[in-house]
Design a protein around this motif. Structure first.
Motif, short mmCIF file in Angstrom:
data_model
loop_
_atom_site.label_atom_id
_atom_site.label_comp_id
_atom_site.label_asym_id
_atom_site.label_seq_id
_atom_site.Cartn_x
_atom_site.Cartn_y
_atom_site.Cartn_z
N ASP A 120 0.83 -1.21 0.00
CA ASP A 120 0.00 0.00 0.00
C ASP A 120 0.86 1.26 0.00
O ASP A 120 0.53 2.26 -0.62
CB ASP A 120 -0.92 0.01 1.22
N LYS A 177 1.95 2.19 -3.41
CA LYS A 177 0.94 2.93 -4.18
C LYS A 177 1.05 4.42 -3.91
O LYS A 177 0.95 5.25 -4.82
CB LYS A 177 -0.47 2.44 -3.81
N THR A 229 2.12 7.45 -6.48
CA THR A 229 1.24 8.61 -6.66
C THR A 229 2.01 9.90 -6.47
O THR A 229 1.84 10.86 -7.24
CB THR A 229 0.06 8.54 -5.67
#
Length: 440
Positions: free
Chosen positions: A210, A213, A217
């Motif tokens: 996670d 991610k 971004t």
């Protein structure tokens, strides 16, 4: 209109009110090309073109403000001019009135970088502006593309509460981004990641996917030329990653971005707040630590003139309190370095040090001694009383050049480069290589 009357208007076009010229254009008395040939100022030509575009449906202009006074104009003194057949007489100004916002002034503000990306995003959403028209009025294509991305992007929020965070992996350096809301923690982190990836020293870890991610971004936002999109208020983010030094040695990090609101809670409510003890327990791992305090120089210097900042905490007092809490919670016992990063450094260079030729590191130190001396001294005292004599460093930082507050037109590499260099100097390292290298 005979040619003599027409010539009189053209010869004095820069003295004729804009609305009168527009009426003459609409009724076909004169043409754009004739006004341009007779030296009508560029800004007036653009405003006339804007009015024509509005009539032709190329752009939808903001509606007038309800109840706002209607502006009248007076023709500046010039030789007496006969009445032009078919052309309405020019109204005269009856009283001095503050100019109301107009579509022309709005477009000028956009061209002069006097609005925010959020303002433009709202105008686009309300169909009062188009991206194509931004290009037509001279906004750079890459800036328009960044505005398109900004208008469609959304922040990524992985961990909403401290209990949502995965366990801190041991054998790493824990790096905490400490800062008030909107101080620039995410921007600094994004710049660090983008620089490390560009230099080929960012080593991706499978631990905490996670977090990967969020890492992606952050980098993608800067790739598209925008500052990181804000995450949900009071949310956490955690990235497990590694950086490789010039000798090829790997430095594993747990990077935790703590919401600025949490530090406000720490100051206002102390450690007895229901959420804060869990946060302190999470921070108190046995890993070595680097604490990065992000100093928002822009907000600090504008706190007396910007009413939006009147209720903001004094960073010097708030951060001193956090140092004290970390000390009593024994977080500093495992801390190897404390960085005070003077963010938005370009602002104070342009205001305080515009004619100062000293090195930026000296200017950052001078700024901290002027504005945050108590914070520095409290940190020194905490170090004296700590088992671990951690380093205290002051580093300048700026993301680069911005337009519309959120669009990045130039990324400055030297600041993340220096930050990464210091992180590698002060962090835990993985030594010894793979087991087969030790045995064969």
């Amino acid at each position: 209109m005979n040619k003599h009357k027409k010539q009189h208007i053209l010869s004095n076009c820069n003295s004729v009110p804009l609305l009168a010229l527009d009426q003459a254009l609409v009724q076909g008395f004169i043409a754009f090309e004739e006004l341009e040939q007779h030296g009508l100022k560029r800004d007036k030509l653009k405003e006339l073109q804007l009015l024509d575009d509005s009539r032709n449906g190329k752009i939808v202009l903001p509606p007038p403000i309800p109840g706002a006074p209607i502006m009248d104009f007076e023709l500046p003194a010039m030789p007496a001019m006969p009445v032009i057949p078919g052309m309405p007489p020019l109204p005269s100004m009856t009283a001095a009135t503050a100019p109301m916002p107009t579509s022309e002034s709005l477009l000028e503000k956009i061209k002069n970088n006097e609005v925010s990306a959020d303002d433009i995003k709202k105008l686009i959403a309300d169909k009062k502006l188009t991206f194509d028209y931004l290009e037509e009025i001279g906004v750079e294509k890459r800036v328009v593309q960044a505005l398109k991305f900004y208008s469609s992007a959304s922040g990524i929020t992985i961990f909403k509460k401290i209990e949502d965070l995965p366990p801190m992996e041991s054998g790493r350096t824990d790096l905490y981004m400490v800062g008030m809301p909107f101080s620039g923690k995410s921007t600094i982190l994004a710049s660090l990641i983008k620089h490390a990836n560009k230099q080929g020293i960012l080593m991706h870890d499978s631990y905490n996917p996670d977090g990967n991610k969020y890492l992606e971004t952050l980098k993608r936002n800067l790739d598209y030329g925008i500052l990181p999109i804000a995450t949900e208020k009071s949310s956490y983010n955690y990235i497990a990653t590694s950086l490789k030094d010039p000798a090829g040695t790997t430095h594993p990090f747990n990077i935790v971005e703590v919401p600025g609101e949490n530090y406000v809670k720490i100051f206002n409510q102390g450690v007895d707040n229901s959420e804060i003890p869990d946060f302190i327990d999470y921070v108190k791992s046995n890993n070595k630590k680097i604490l990065i305090f992000v100093i928002d120089a822009l907000s600090h210097d504008r706190r007396f003139e910007d009413q939006n900042l009147f209720s903001a905490l004094d960073q010097s007092i708030a951060y001193t309190n956090i140092i004290s809490i970390f000390k009593h919670a024994k977080v500093l016992e495992n801390t190897d370095a404390v960085y005070f990063v003077v963010n938005k450094f370009d602002y104070i260079k342009q205001t305080r040090y515009v004619h100062d030729d000293r090195a930026e590191s000296e200017l950052a130190l001078d700024y901290m001694n002027q504005e945050f001396l108590s914070l520095i001294e409290n940190c020194k005292t905490a170090r004296v009383n700590s088992r671990n004599q951690f380093k205290i460093k002051i580093l300048p930082f700026s993301i680069g050049s911005l337009v519309y507050e959120k669009i990045v037109t130039r990324i400055e590499d030297k600041y993340p480069e220096e930050l990464v260099k210091n992180m590698l100097e002060d962090s835990f390292v993985v030594k010894g290589g793979a087991f087969w290298k030790r045995f064969f």
